[in-house]
Design a protein around this motif. Structure first.
Motif, PDB file in Angstrom:
ATOM      1  N   LEU A   1       0.827  -1.088  -0.073  1.00  0.00           N
ATOM      2  CA  LEU A   1      -0.006  -0.002   0.003  1.00  0.00           C
ATOM      3  C   LEU A   1       0.981   1.411  -0.080  1.00  0.00           C
ATOM      4  O   LEU A   1       1.783   1.294   0.612  1.00  0.00           O
ATOM      5  CB  LEU A   1      -0.935   0.004   1.182  1.00  0.00           C
ATOM      6  N   TYR A   2       0.452   2.276  -0.708  1.00  0.00           N
ATOM      7  CA  TYR A   2       1.190   3.389  -0.617  1.00  0.00           C
ATOM      8  C   TYR A   2       1.148   4.207   0.726  1.00  0.00           C
ATOM      9  O   TYR A   2       0.136   4.678   1.018  1.00  0.00           O
ATOM     10  CB  TYR A   2       0.667   4.288  -1.870  1.00  0.00           C
ATOM     11  N   PRO A   3       2.298   4.252   1.462  1.00  0.00           N
ATOM     12  CA  PRO A   3       2.212   4.690   2.638  1.00  0.00           C
ATOM     13  C   PRO A   3       1.834   6.020   2.746  1.00  0.00           C
ATOM     14  O   PRO A   3       1.385   6.502   4.016  1.00  0.00           O
ATOM     15  CB  PRO A   3       3.881   4.512   2.980  1.00  0.00           C
ATOM     16  N   HIS A   4       2.290   6.995   1.897  1.00  0.00           N
ATOM     17  CA  HIS A   4       1.713   8.245   1.882  1.00  0.00           C
ATOM     18  C   HIS A   4       0.263   8.535   1.733  1.00  0.00           C
ATOM     19  O   HIS A   4       0.037   9.988   1.708  1.00  0.00           O
ATOM     20  CB  HIS A   4       2.787   8.917   1.151  1.00  0.00           C
ATOM     21  N   MET A   5      -0.485   7.839   1.334  1.00  0.00           N
ATOM     22  CA  MET A   5      -1.774   8.133   0.856  1.00  0.00           C
ATOM     23  C   MET A   5      -2.713   7.459   1.838  1.00  0.00           C
ATOM     24  O   MET A   5      -2.666   6.495   2.338  1.00  0.00           O
ATOM     25  CB  MET A   5      -2.160   7.398  -0.651  1.00  0.00           C
ATOM     26  N   THR A   6      -3.874   8.116   1.928  1.00  0.00           N
ATOM     27  CA  THR A   6      -4.939   7.552   2.726  1.00  0.00           C
ATOM     28  C   THR A   6      -5.574   6.289   2.375  1.00  0.00           C
ATOM     29  O   THR A   6      -5.317   5.963   0.983  1.00  0.00           O
ATOM     30  CB  THR A   6      -5.986   8.398   3.088  1.00  0.00           C
ATOM     31  N   VAL A   7      -6.175   5.564   2.952  1.00  0.00           N
ATOM     32  CA  VAL A   7      -6.892   4.395   2.373  1.00  0.00           C
ATOM     33  C   VAL A   7      -7.721   4.906   1.292  1.00  0.00           C
ATOM     34  O   VAL A   7      -7.613   4.091   0.104  1.00  0.00           O
ATOM     35  CB  VAL A   7      -7.866   3.720   3.551  1.00  0.00           C
ATOM     36  N   LYS A   8      -8.509   5.905   1.054  1.00  0.00           N
ATOM     37  CA  LYS A   8      -9.141   6.396  -0.081  1.00  0.00           C
ATOM     38  C   LYS A   8      -8.487   6.663  -1.157  1.00  0.00           C
ATOM     39  O   LYS A   8      -8.736   6.260  -2.316  1.00  0.00           O
ATOM     40  CB  LYS A   8     -10.177   7.680   0.354  1.00  0.00           C
ATOM     41  N   GLN A   9      -7.281   7.454  -0.905  1.00  0.00           N
ATOM     42  CA  GLN A   9      -6.269   7.409  -2.037  1.00  0.00           C
ATOM     43  C   GLN A   9      -5.917   6.397  -2.597  1.00  0.00           C
ATOM     44  O   GLN A   9      -5.725   6.349  -4.027  1.00  0.00           O
ATOM     45  CB  GLN A   9      -5.535   8.718  -1.672  1.00  0.00           C
ATOM     46  N   ASN A  10      -5.555   5.576  -1.701  1.00  0.00           N
ATOM     47  CA  ASN A  10      -4.821   4.355  -2.315  1.00  0.00           C
ATOM     48  C   ASN A  10      -5.948   3.705  -3.163  1.00  0.00           C
ATOM     49  O   ASN A  10      -5.776   3.097  -4.265  1.00  0.00           O
ATOM     50  CB  ASN A  10      -4.663   3.301  -1.019  1.00  0.00           C
TER      51      ASN A  10
END
Lengths: 364, 314
Positions: free
Chosen positions: A93-102
């Motif tokens: 998971l992209y660590p810098h994005m929120t769940v929604k952004q992911n």
């Protein structure tokens, strides 16, 4: 979307150019994965199951053979153009994005005719989130989630663009035992709901057996057996498959067939019509033993473990190839713990004979 | 925690470093603060035994009001504003490109790192030679012997030659040379830091991006840059600090004049100004200017940290 693998082969060249120790990770894999099914690739580490998965994803290029999605040959197609969803072992998971952004990220990458307006994207994202039951976590960062929650986010991200094929690499390996049970049911449910052809990789036979429509057992790059979990369990093609499937594992003995009768040690334990006289390896499932005071197989009793519904009897026999024999008996039967020996008769459909050298199954 | 009986040993081992730091770093800092508030203070007057200075803010008022200070301030800030973003973006692109190639990576990495181990005055002299016009400029009939490599290039493409650094050159031309030189000089360190950062990013994020059909530009802006943001913040903050301390680069190109021959001191920086004040035996003024510079760097760094708190992840 069915997936067809034709003579799929992957060879890793040796690091040292002079020596010739190249590794054949996957050897001539032939298989047609039917549309909408859940397939488990199963095998010990180094058997080529992950390599197969990554070749289907396009992240690794096959050395030989072809891959078809439906009727399209995708062998030369790059990952970006294959339209797959992939859940990585540690989720990525992209660590810098929120769940929604992911979850939104794959949708924002769509181009041309697939491009959708913002509201549609959000709707899709929330739909995917709902499917894996993480609607409440949309504003969190991955680091603020538990392993199981991260896993669901990874699945939602893979599902959101409605991929043609969903691939999961050891999806449960980072979860604790309880969560693993729960999540594998979840994966089964999601797969059924979406009807997306799904391939997942695991080294845990129980996991594969419990949720797959079909399992593929692999060893050192070579497919050993393909089939429905129950039929593979009930009728293993060779000793490796028999040993790999089942908990507790199958009990293995040295034996010999004489006059269409199977001998373990000096006792004639089972009649095996149609089998030529020869030394064999005998596999007996734990549930293949029946307590029988007159039974031909006499073992030295060492321990009885009570598991509630069943009891597990641990015993020893000099012809056993494992240090102990474990049999599972209905708890209604009483076992005298003090006695020195325990005698069994065998259920013929739970006894498998294997060729001593080739380890292939000998049917009777 | 070390047992208290053992502590004296620790102090003993630390002593040499502490003593040196106290004598050559801590005391001068305290002294600087003190001197900054002594109007008219000079090492010479003190040696003569006469304490003619008085305590106050006079040094600061004098320094801030001085046209040299305003010019140095302007030069320093302009250089920072141009060089830091430019060198950071260039370094980022070069680092990403270097990270993407396999053949020649080591060789190119070495080439990009060479300026870092080269003396900056020497580099400055080479740059000066590249921009230098030899001949009589500004006379009624100019006699040009050499236009310099850069002007040769411009002329080869049909442009007019520019007086970059010689007598009669314009301020903007001087600044262009300085910006090019400082950016070039700042690149190696930044590339090194960013490349290190890039190599520590988990490759799986890029695999995931591929699976998600991410276009290249979006991989850079949405994945690489955010994941590299701690390194970028570090490079920007140290870049600003270095920028405000710019001095040797000007000397390298313009010599101690700190400007073209007809307008010495035009390109002076804050640090240059402090040295000048010291040379003119104005320790009070130099200290005040040093404190002002310290304050500016502190404020800029605090702003940087504040911004990076919002933009830097993890």
């Amino acid at each position: 979307m069915k997936i067809v693998l034709k003579n799929l082969t992957k060879v890793f060249p040796s690091r040292n150019k002079k020596s010739n120790d190249e590794v054949i990770a996957v050897n001539n894999f032939d298989f047609e994965i039917p549309d909408g099914k859940l397939i488990g690739l199963l095998g010990p580490s180094g058997c080529g199951k992950s390599t197969t998965l990554y070749m289907i994803s396009g992240l690794q290029k096959p050395t030989g053979g072809q891959i078809f999605f439906g009727d399209d040959d995708v062998t030369q197609l790059s990952t970006e153009k294959r339209g797959i969803g992939l859940v990585f072992q540690n989720y990525a998971l992209y660590p810098h994005m929120t769940v929604k952004q992911n979850i939104l990220f794959p949708l924002q990458n769509l181009k041309g005719a697939d491009k959708m307006p913002k509201e549609k994207m959000l709707e899709q994202a929330y739909h995917a989130a709902k499917l894996v039951q993480i609607e409440d976590l949309m504003e969190r960062k991955p680091s603020e989630l538990s392993g199981g929650q991260q896993q669901r986010v990874a699945i939602a991200r893979a599902l959101v663009k409605m991929p043609r094929v969903l691939l999961l690499d050891e999806p449960l390996s980072n979860l604790d035992a309880r969560l693993r049970l729960q999540t594998r049911e979840e994966i089964r449910r999601i797969q059924k709901e979406t009807g997306i052809t799904t391939v997942f990789v695991t080294h845990d036979q129980e996991e594969a057996m419990s949720i797959s429509d079909m399992i593929v057992v692999m060893k050192l790059g070579v497919v050993q057996q393909i089939g429905e979990p129950q039929s593979v369990y009930d009728s293993p093609a060779n000793l490796f498959v028999a040993k790999f499937l089942g908990t507790p594992p199958i009990n293995v003995f040295e034996g010999e067939v004489k006059n269409e009768t199977l001998y373990i040690g000096d006792e004639a334990v089972l009649s095996v019509p149609g089998v030529a006289s020869q030394p064999v390896t005998v596999g007996i499932r734990p549930e293949g033993f029946q307590l029988d005071p007159m039974g031909p197989l006499k073992c030295r009793l060492s321990n009885v473990e009570v598991m509630g519904r069943d009891v597990s009897i641990v015993s020893k026999h000099e012809n056993s190839l494992n240090p102990i024999i474990r049999s599972i008996i209905n708890a209604d039967h009483k076992v005298d713990i003090a006695s020195e020996f325990v005698s069994y008769s065998l259920k013929p459909n739970k006894v498998f004979l294997f060729h001593k050298e080739t380890e292939d199954r000998i049917f009777f | 925690m070390v047992e208290s009986k053992q502590q004296w040993k620790a102090w003993l081992y630390l002593a040499p470093a502490i003593v040196l730091l106290l004598v050559f770093t801590v005391w001068p800092i305290i002294n600087t603060v003190g001197m900054a508030f002594m109007e008219g203070y000079s090492g010479l007057t003190k040696a003569g035994g006469e304490a003619t200075f008085k305590i106050g803010l006079g040094n600061f008022i004098h320094v801030v009001g001085h046209p040299d200070f305003q010019q140095a301030m302007k030069n320093t800030i302009l250089l920072c504003l141009f060089t830091v973003p430019l060198s950071t973006i260039l370094a980022l692109l070069i680092a990403v490109a270097l990270n993407a190639i396999k053949p020649l990576r080591k060789a190119l990495q070495t080439i990009f790192f060479l300026p870092y181990v080269t003396n900056s005055i020497a580099i400055g002299m080479v740059f000066a030679a590249m921009f230098n016009v030899i001949g009589s400029i500004g006379t009624r009939r100019p006699m040009i012997i050499s236009y310099g490599v850069v002007n040769d290039l411009i002329r080869a493409f049909g442009g007019n030659w520019i007086n970059w650094i010689n007598a009669g050159s314009e301020y903007w031309a001087n600044m262009v040379v300085m910006v090019i030189y400082i950016v070039w000089n700042a690149l190696p360190f930044k590339i090194l830091v960013l490349l290190g950062g890039l190599q520590s990013i988990n490759k799986q994020y890029y695999d995931a991006a591929k699976v998600d059909s991410t276009p290249r530009w979006r991989v850079l802006t949405r994945i690489t840059v955010p994941l590299l943001s701690p390194m970028i913040a570090y490079v920007v903050i140290t870049g600003f600090i270095g920028g405000f301390k710019e001095y040797t680069s000007i000397v390298g190109i313009f010599g101690e004049n700190m400007g073209p021959a007809h307008d010495a001191g035009r390109l002076n920086t804050m640090v240059g100004l402090i040295y000048d004040s010291l040379e003119m035996d104005n320790q009070g003024g130099a200290s005040a200017a040093a404190l002002i510079l310290f304050g500016i760097i502190l404020i800029v760094t605090l702003i940087n940290l504040q911004v990076s708190k919002k933009r830097v992840h993890y």
